[in-house]
Design a protein around this motif. Structure first.
Motif, PDB file in Angstrom:
ATOM      1  N   LEU A 118       6.809  -4.239   6.362  1.00  0.00           N
ATOM      2  CA  LEU A 118       5.437  -3.919   6.729  1.00  0.00           C
ATOM      3  C   LEU A 118       4.514  -5.048   6.319  1.00  0.00           C
ATOM      4  O   LEU A 118       4.648  -5.581   5.207  1.00  0.00           O
ATOM      5  CB  LEU A 118       4.971  -2.640   6.032  1.00  0.00           C
ATOM      6  CG  LEU A 118       5.701  -1.367   6.405  1.00  0.00           C
ATOM      7  CD1 LEU A 118       6.782  -1.056   5.413  1.00  0.00           C
ATOM      8  CD2 LEU A 118       4.743  -0.224   6.515  1.00  0.00           C
ATOM      9  N   PRO A 119       3.577  -5.421   7.186  1.00  0.00           N
ATOM     10  CA  PRO A 119       2.618  -6.469   6.820  1.00  0.00           C
ATOM     11  C   PRO A 119       1.651  -5.976   5.751  1.00  0.00           C
ATOM     12  O   PRO A 119       1.333  -4.791   5.676  1.00  0.00           O
ATOM     13  CB  PRO A 119       1.885  -6.769   8.122  1.00  0.00           C
ATOM     14  CG  PRO A 119       2.204  -5.677   9.062  1.00  0.00           C
ATOM     15  CD  PRO A 119       3.387  -4.934   8.540  1.00  0.00           C
ATOM     16  N   LEU A 120       1.215  -6.912   4.934  1.00  0.00           N
ATOM     17  CA  LEU A 120       0.272  -6.638   3.852  1.00  0.00           C
ATOM     18  C   LEU A 120      -0.977  -7.461   4.104  1.00  0.00           C
ATOM     19  O   LEU A 120      -0.897  -8.681   4.287  1.00  0.00           O
ATOM     20  CB  LEU A 120       0.902  -7.015   2.511  1.00  0.00           C
ATOM     21  CG  LEU A 120       0.031  -6.889   1.279  1.00  0.00           C
ATOM     22  CD1 LEU A 120      -0.339  -5.429   1.014  1.00  0.00           C
ATOM     23  CD2 LEU A 120       0.748  -7.482   0.073  1.00  0.00           C
ATOM     24  N   TYR A 121      -2.109  -6.802   4.119  1.00  0.00           N
ATOM     25  CA  TYR A 121      -3.378  -7.466   4.422  1.00  0.00           C
ATOM     26  C   TYR A 121      -4.297  -7.447   3.208  1.00  0.00           C
ATOM     27  O   TYR A 121      -4.241  -6.537   2.387  1.00  0.00           O
ATOM     28  CB  TYR A 121      -4.098  -6.755   5.576  1.00  0.00           C
ATOM     29  CG  TYR A 121      -3.418  -6.941   6.906  1.00  0.00           C
ATOM     30  CD1 TYR A 121      -3.733  -8.035   7.705  1.00  0.00           C
ATOM     31  CD2 TYR A 121      -2.458  -6.039   7.356  1.00  0.00           C
ATOM     32  CE1 TYR A 121      -3.109  -8.225   8.924  1.00  0.00           C
ATOM     33  CE2 TYR A 121      -1.823  -6.224   8.569  1.00  0.00           C
ATOM     34  CZ  TYR A 121      -2.155  -7.316   9.350  1.00  0.00           C
ATOM     35  OH  TYR A 121      -1.527  -7.508  10.550  1.00  0.00           O
ATOM     36  N   ALA A 122      -5.140  -8.455   3.132  1.00  0.00           N
ATOM     37  CA  ALA A 122      -6.298  -8.474   2.243  1.00  0.00           C
ATOM     38  C   ALA A 122      -7.470  -8.760   3.169  1.00  0.00           C
ATOM     39  O   ALA A 122      -7.569  -9.858   3.713  1.00  0.00           O
ATOM     40  CB  ALA A 122      -6.159  -9.530   1.166  1.00  0.00           C
ATOM     41  N   GLY A 123      -8.278  -7.747   3.406  1.00  0.00           N
ATOM     42  CA  GLY A 123      -9.317  -7.882   4.428  1.00  0.00           C
ATOM     43  C   GLY A 123      -8.641  -8.008   5.784  1.00  0.00           C
ATOM     44  O   GLY A 123      -7.766  -7.231   6.128  1.00  0.00           O
ATOM     45  N   LEU A 155      -3.145  -0.311  -2.254  1.00  0.00           N
ATOM     46  CA  LEU A 155      -2.799  -1.453  -3.101  1.00  0.00           C
ATOM     47  C   LEU A 155      -3.802  -2.590  -2.914  1.00  0.00           C
ATOM     48  O   LEU A 155      -4.325  -3.124  -3.884  1.00  0.00           O
ATOM     49  CB  LEU A 155      -1.385  -1.931  -2.751  1.00  0.00           C
ATOM     50  CG  LEU A 155      -0.824  -3.103  -3.527  1.00  0.00           C
ATOM     51  CD1 LEU A 155      -0.608  -2.726  -4.986  1.00  0.00           C
ATOM     52  CD2 LEU A 155       0.492  -3.544  -2.904  1.00  0.00           C
ATOM     53  N   GLN A 156      -4.109  -2.939  -1.682  1.00  0.00           N
ATOM     54  CA  GLN A 156      -5.024  -4.058  -1.436  1.00  0.00           C
ATOM     55  C   GLN A 156      -6.462  -3.715  -1.790  1.00  0.00           C
ATOM     56  O   GLN A 156      -7.258  -4.599  -2.079  1.00  0.00           O
ATOM     57  CB  GLN A 156      -4.923  -4.530   0.008  1.00  0.00           C
ATOM     58  CG  GLN A 156      -5.486  -3.561   1.013  1.00  0.00           C
ATOM     59  CD  GLN A 156      -5.074  -3.905   2.432  1.00  0.00           C
ATOM     60  OE1 GLN A 156      -4.036  -4.494   2.660  1.00  0.00           O
ATOM     61  NE2 GLN A 156      -5.889  -3.501   3.384  1.00  0.00           N
ATOM     62  N   ARG A 157      -6.799  -2.440  -1.812  1.00  0.00           N
ATOM     63  CA  ARG A 157      -8.163  -2.017  -2.132  1.00  0.00           C
ATOM     64  C   ARG A 157      -8.561  -2.435  -3.546  1.00  0.00           C
ATOM     65  O   ARG A 157      -9.731  -2.599  -3.849  1.00  0.00           O
ATOM     66  CB  ARG A 157      -8.251  -0.504  -1.977  1.00  0.00           C
ATOM     67  CG  ARG A 157      -9.635   0.062  -1.940  1.00  0.00           C
ATOM     68  CD  ARG A 157      -9.652   1.539  -1.593  1.00  0.00           C
ATOM     69  NE  ARG A 157      -8.740   2.328  -2.392  1.00  0.00           N
ATOM     70  CZ  ARG A 157      -7.776   3.127  -1.890  1.00  0.00           C
ATOM     71  NH1 ARG A 157      -7.600   3.223  -0.600  1.00  0.00           N
ATOM     72  NH2 ARG A 157      -6.996   3.814  -2.678  1.00  0.00           N
ATOM     73  N   HIS A 158      -7.576  -2.621  -4.408  1.00  0.00           N
ATOM     74  CA  HIS A 158      -7.860  -2.931  -5.805  1.00  0.00           C
ATOM     75  C   HIS A 158      -7.905  -4.419  -6.104  1.00  0.00           C
ATOM     76  O   HIS A 158      -8.140  -4.817  -7.233  1.00  0.00           O
ATOM     77  CB  HIS A 158      -6.820  -2.257  -6.703  1.00  0.00           C
ATOM     78  CG  HIS A 158      -6.817  -0.776  -6.556  1.00  0.00           C
ATOM     79  ND1 HIS A 158      -7.845   0.012  -7.007  1.00  0.00           N
ATOM     80  CD2 HIS A 158      -5.941   0.049  -5.968  1.00  0.00           C
ATOM     81  CE1 HIS A 158      -7.586   1.274  -6.708  1.00  0.00           C
ATOM     82  NE2 HIS A 158      -6.443   1.320  -6.083  1.00  0.00           N
ATOM     83  N   TRP A 159      -7.663  -5.242  -5.095  1.00  0.00           N
ATOM     84  CA  TRP A 159      -7.698  -6.684  -5.319  1.00  0.00           C
ATOM     85  C   TRP A 159      -9.128  -7.152  -5.411  1.00  0.00           C
ATOM     86  O   TRP A 159     -10.013  -6.652  -4.738  1.00  0.00           O
ATOM     87  CB  TRP A 159      -6.990  -7.428  -4.202  1.00  0.00           C
ATOM     88  CG  TRP A 159      -5.523  -7.183  -4.175  1.00  0.00           C
ATOM     89  CD1 TRP A 159      -4.785  -6.472  -5.075  1.00  0.00           C
ATOM     90  CD2 TRP A 159      -4.612  -7.643  -3.195  1.00  0.00           C
ATOM     91  NE1 TRP A 159      -3.474  -6.472  -4.702  1.00  0.00           N
ATOM     92  CE2 TRP A 159      -3.339  -7.170  -3.565  1.00  0.00           C
ATOM     93  CE3 TRP A 159      -4.745  -8.407  -2.048  1.00  0.00           C
ATOM     94  CZ2 TRP A 159      -2.201  -7.455  -2.831  1.00  0.00           C
ATOM     95  CZ3 TRP A 159      -3.612  -8.683  -1.312  1.00  0.00           C
ATOM     96  CH2 TRP A 159      -2.356  -8.213  -1.702  1.00  0.00           C
ATOM     97  N   THR A 160      -9.338  -8.158  -6.222  1.00  0.00           N
ATOM     98  CA  THR A 160     -10.681  -8.714  -6.374  1.00  0.00           C
ATOM     99  C   THR A 160     -10.697 -10.155  -5.883  1.00  0.00           C
ATOM    100  O   THR A 160      -9.676 -10.826  -5.858  1.00  0.00           O
ATOM    101  CB  THR A 160     -11.112  -8.687  -7.859  1.00  0.00           C
ATOM    102  OG1 THR A 160     -10.161  -9.422  -8.624  1.00  0.00           O
ATOM    103  CG2 THR A 160     -11.196  -7.261  -8.372  1.00  0.00           C
TER     104      THR A 160
END
Length: 168
Positions: A118-123, A155-160
């Motif tokens: 599965l692809p993982l996105y940040a924004g 998971l990505q929601r918590h990245w800064t």
């Protein structure tokens, strides 16, 4: 901080439902992406016991091995190569019931029989992939994609910071 995850159900969908609040408690307040990816892999391993669970992170023109659970793995995968590189190139999940039937499959282990990536996105940026391997043929299905995509969004929601800064 949790020391152990608890599951009562044996069917996959119920297990995902039990995992959701435990995973949120585990990574909900942590902003470090590497720590979250590591615990994410460990939680999936505890819940499902798949052969290999891990992340590959986009680094320039390659996917580079990130946190994982399982035996040693391929360190780098080129864009468009194998199941992981295909997920990256197509920007969509790859469900592979039999890895032997996937053209160009990269066998990090000859024991792997089926795979889900599965692809993982940040924004809006694809920053990596989640790779799941099983010893069983046809071990993954669309229900896994539907269940795992919200976990990855959490998971990505918590990245800064920027996607690059969050995962380096």
């Amino acid at each position: 901080m949790a020391e152990q995850l608890f599951f009562q159900s044996t069917d996959k969908l119920s297990r995902y439902a039990e995992l959701r609040p435990q995973l949120e408690a585990l990574i909900g307040s942590e902003t470090d992406a590497v720590a979250n990816m590591a615990n994410f892999c460990a939680a999936l391993q505890a819940a499902f016991g798949w052969f290999w669970i891990g992340f590959y992170i986009v680094r320039e023109e390659q996917l580079v091995l990130g946190p994982f659970q399982g035996p040693i793995a391929c360190t780098r995968i080129h864009f468009g190569k194998g199941v992981c590189g295909t997920a990256w190139a197509q920007k969509k999940s790859q469900l592979v019931p039999d890895v032997e039937a996937f053209p160009g499959h990269i066998a990090c282990s000859s024991l792997s029989r089926s795979e889900l990536v599965l692809p993982l996105y940040a924004g809006q940026s694809l920053v990596g992939v989640l790779d799941l391997d099983s010893l069983e043929l046809d071990d993954f299905g669309f229900e896994d994609i539907r269940a795992l995509e919200p976990f990855l969004e959490g998971l990505q929601r918590h990245w800064t910071g920027s996607p690059e800064g969050a995962i380096r």
